[in-house]
Scaffold this motif. Structure first.
Motif, mmCIF file in Angstrom:
data_model
loop_
_atom_site.group_PDB
_atom_site.id
_atom_site.type_symbol
_atom_site.label_atom_id
_atom_site.label_comp_id
_atom_site.label_asym_id
_atom_site.label_seq_id
_atom_site.Cartn_x
_atom_site.Cartn_y
_atom_site.Cartn_z
ATOM 1 N N CYS A 154 0.814 -1.217 0.000
ATOM 2 C CA CYS A 154 0.000 0.000 0.000
ATOM 3 C C CYS A 154 0.850 1.271 0.000
ATOM 4 C CB CYS A 154 -0.928 0.014 1.218
ATOM 5 S SG CYS A 154 -2.226 -1.219 1.119
ATOM 6 N N ALA A 155 2.088 1.179 0.432
ATOM 7 C CA ALA A 155 2.947 2.363 0.533
ATOM 8 C C ALA A 155 3.098 3.106 -0.791
ATOM 9 C CB ALA A 155 4.303 1.984 1.113
ATOM 10 N N PRO A 156 3.402 2.423 -1.926
ATOM 11 C CA PRO A 156 3.501 3.172 -3.185
ATOM 12 C C PRO A 156 2.176 3.820 -3.588
ATOM 13 C CG PRO A 156 4.494 1.005 -3.420
ATOM 14 C CD PRO A 156 3.806 1.042 -2.097
ATOM 15 N N LEU A 157 1.066 3.140 -3.305
ATOM 16 C CA LEU A 157 -0.244 3.722 -3.616
ATOM 17 C C LEU A 157 -0.505 4.975 -2.787
ATOM 18 C CD1 LEU A 157 -2.355 0.454 -3.841
ATOM 19 C CD2 LEU A 157 -1.430 1.805 -5.720
ATOM 20 N N ILE A 158 -0.124 4.937 -1.529
ATOM 21 C CA ILE A 158 -0.293 6.104 -0.658
ATOM 22 C C ILE A 158 0.603 7.248 -1.139
ATOM 23 C CG2 ILE A 158 0.105 6.964 1.685
ATOM 24 C CD1 ILE A 158 -0.742 4.106 2.637
ATOM 25 N N LEU A 159 1.843 6.920 -1.505
ATOM 26 C CA LEU A 159 2.760 7.951 -2.001
ATOM 27 C C LEU A 159 2.245 8.583 -3.294
ATOM 28 C CD1 LEU A 159 6.174 6.176 -1.336
ATOM 29 C CD2 LEU A 159 5.311 8.237 -0.199
ATOM 30 N N MET A 160 1.743 7.779 -4.219
ATOM 31 C CA MET A 160 1.228 8.323 -5.474
ATOM 32 C C MET A 160 -0.063 9.112 -5.243
ATOM 33 S SD MET A 160 3.556 7.706 -7.519
ATOM 34 C CE MET A 160 2.858 8.219 -9.051
ATOM 35 N N GLY A 161 -0.873 8.684 -4.289
ATOM 36 C CA GLY A 161 -2.076 9.448 -3.940
ATOM 37 C C GLY A 161 -1.716 10.811 -3.369
ATOM 38 N N ALA A 162 -0.706 10.840 -2.519
ATOM 39 C CA ALA A 162 -0.243 12.119 -1.961
ATOM 40 C C ALA A 162 0.348 12.998 -3.059
ATOM 41 C CB ALA A 162 0.798 11.869 -0.866
ATOM 42 N N ARG A 163 1.072 12.385 -3.989
ATOM 43 C CA ARG A 163 1.649 13.136 -5.109
ATOM 44 C C ARG A 163 0.540 13.768 -5.956
ATOM 45 N NH1 ARG A 163 6.677 12.988 -7.800
ATOM 46 N NH2 ARG A 163 6.475 13.438 -10.015
ATOM 47 N N TYR A 164 -0.527 12.996 -6.229
ATOM 48 C CA TYR A 164 -1.658 13.517 -6.996
ATOM 49 C C TYR A 164 -2.342 14.654 -6.241
ATOM 50 C CZ TYR A 164 -6.003 13.743 -9.596
ATOM 51 O OH TYR A 164 -7.066 14.189 -10.323
ATOM 52 N N TYR A 165 -2.570 14.463 -4.945
ATOM 53 C CA TYR A 165 -3.246 15.467 -4.129
ATOM 54 C C TYR A 165 -2.485 16.792 -4.151
ATOM 55 C CZ TYR A 165 -4.859 17.981 -0.015
ATOM 56 O OH TYR A 165 -5.320 18.956 0.835
ATOM 57 N N TYR A 166 -1.174 16.733 -3.922
ATOM 58 C CA TYR A 166 -0.404 17.973 -3.866
ATOM 59 C C TYR A 166 -0.204 18.599 -5.256
ATOM 60 C CZ TYR A 166 0.219 17.397 1.073
ATOM 61 O OH TYR A 166 -0.030 17.283 2.403
ATOM 62 N N SER A 167 -0.109 17.788 -6.287
ATOM 63 C CA SER A 167 -0.061 18.340 -7.646
ATOM 64 C C SER A 167 -1.356 19.074 -7.955
ATOM 65 C CB SER A 167 0.153 17.228 -8.678
ATOM 66 O OG SER A 167 1.414 16.664 -8.539
ATOM 67 N N ARG A 168 -2.468 18.468 -7.582
ATOM 68 C CA ARG A 168 -3.778 19.093 -7.806
ATOM 69 C C ARG A 168 -3.893 20.394 -7.021
ATOM 70 N NH1 ARG A 168 -8.956 17.642 -9.537
ATOM 71 N NH2 ARG A 168 -10.624 18.629 -8.353
ATOM 72 N N LYS A 169 -3.411 20.376 -5.793
ATOM 73 C CA LYS A 169 -3.480 21.571 -4.949
ATOM 74 C C LYS A 169 -2.661 22.722 -5.545
ATOM 75 C CE LYS A 169 -2.999 22.788 -0.116
ATOM 76 N NZ LYS A 169 -2.663 22.331 1.218
ATOM 77 N N VAL A 170 -1.461 22.429 -6.036
ATOM 78 C CA VAL A 170 -0.608 23.459 -6.638
ATOM 79 C C VAL A 170 -1.251 24.016 -7.906
ATOM 80 C CG1 VAL A 170 1.587 23.796 -7.844
ATOM 81 C CG2 VAL A 170 1.558 22.641 -5.649
#
Length: 152
Positions: free
Chosen positions: A112-128
């Motif tokens: 699950c760790a890579p999925l969580i990392l990619m989810g966080a990456r998507y979230y912060y990219s979207r936020k920026v």
């Protein structure tokens, strides 16, 4: 309102020298100009030709919609496709995944760790990107004529 340009995870760049490498940019594939009178179409103009005209105030709503959609399309690019050009980030993500297994000894959590990392990456990219979009819609895109149509 002053907004600093956010650092994108992945930036796109089209170089003018590579004009022939871009599909649909050959001289015979497009015709640039102003449309002729209705019903008086020249024989050498294709039906799928593109005509460019100057911005008019009535176009504001459509221009904002196109701008918004175009900027929002960058989210998956910045979140996922950009990672292939970032070996340091790939290494950090792999290191965090291995550390997760080392610390927890849980295969499920480690998967699950890579999925969580990619989810966080998507979230912060979207936020920026959304913060840039909000800033642009309140500055230069709020008055297109003043920012883009008047000579400086």
């Amino acid at each position: 309102m002053h907004c600093s340009s956010p650092k994108m995870v992945c930036e796109t760049k089209i170089v003018a020298d590579e004009h022939d490498a871009i599909p649909g940019t050959k001289k015979e594939s497009m015709m640039w100009g102003s449309p002729a009178a209705p019903g008086a179409e020249p024989k050498d103009v294709r039906r799928d030709a593109v005509f460019i005209r100057e911005f008019e105030r009535g176009d504001q709503k459509e221009v904002l919609r196109i701008f918004h959609e175009g900027i929002m399309e960058r989210i998956p690019n910045t979140a996922f496709r950009g990672i292939w050009q970032q070996p340091r980030t790939q290494f950090i993500y792999a290191f965090l995944t291995v550390m997760c297994f080392y610390m927890t000894k849980s295969v499920t959590l480690t998967c699950c760790a890579p999925l969580i990392l990619m989810g966080a990456r998507y979230y912060y990219s979207r936020k920026v990107i959304q913060s840039y979009l909000e800033c642009a819609l309140h500055t230069d895109m709020a008055d297109i004529e003043a920012y883009y149509m008047k000579p400086t």
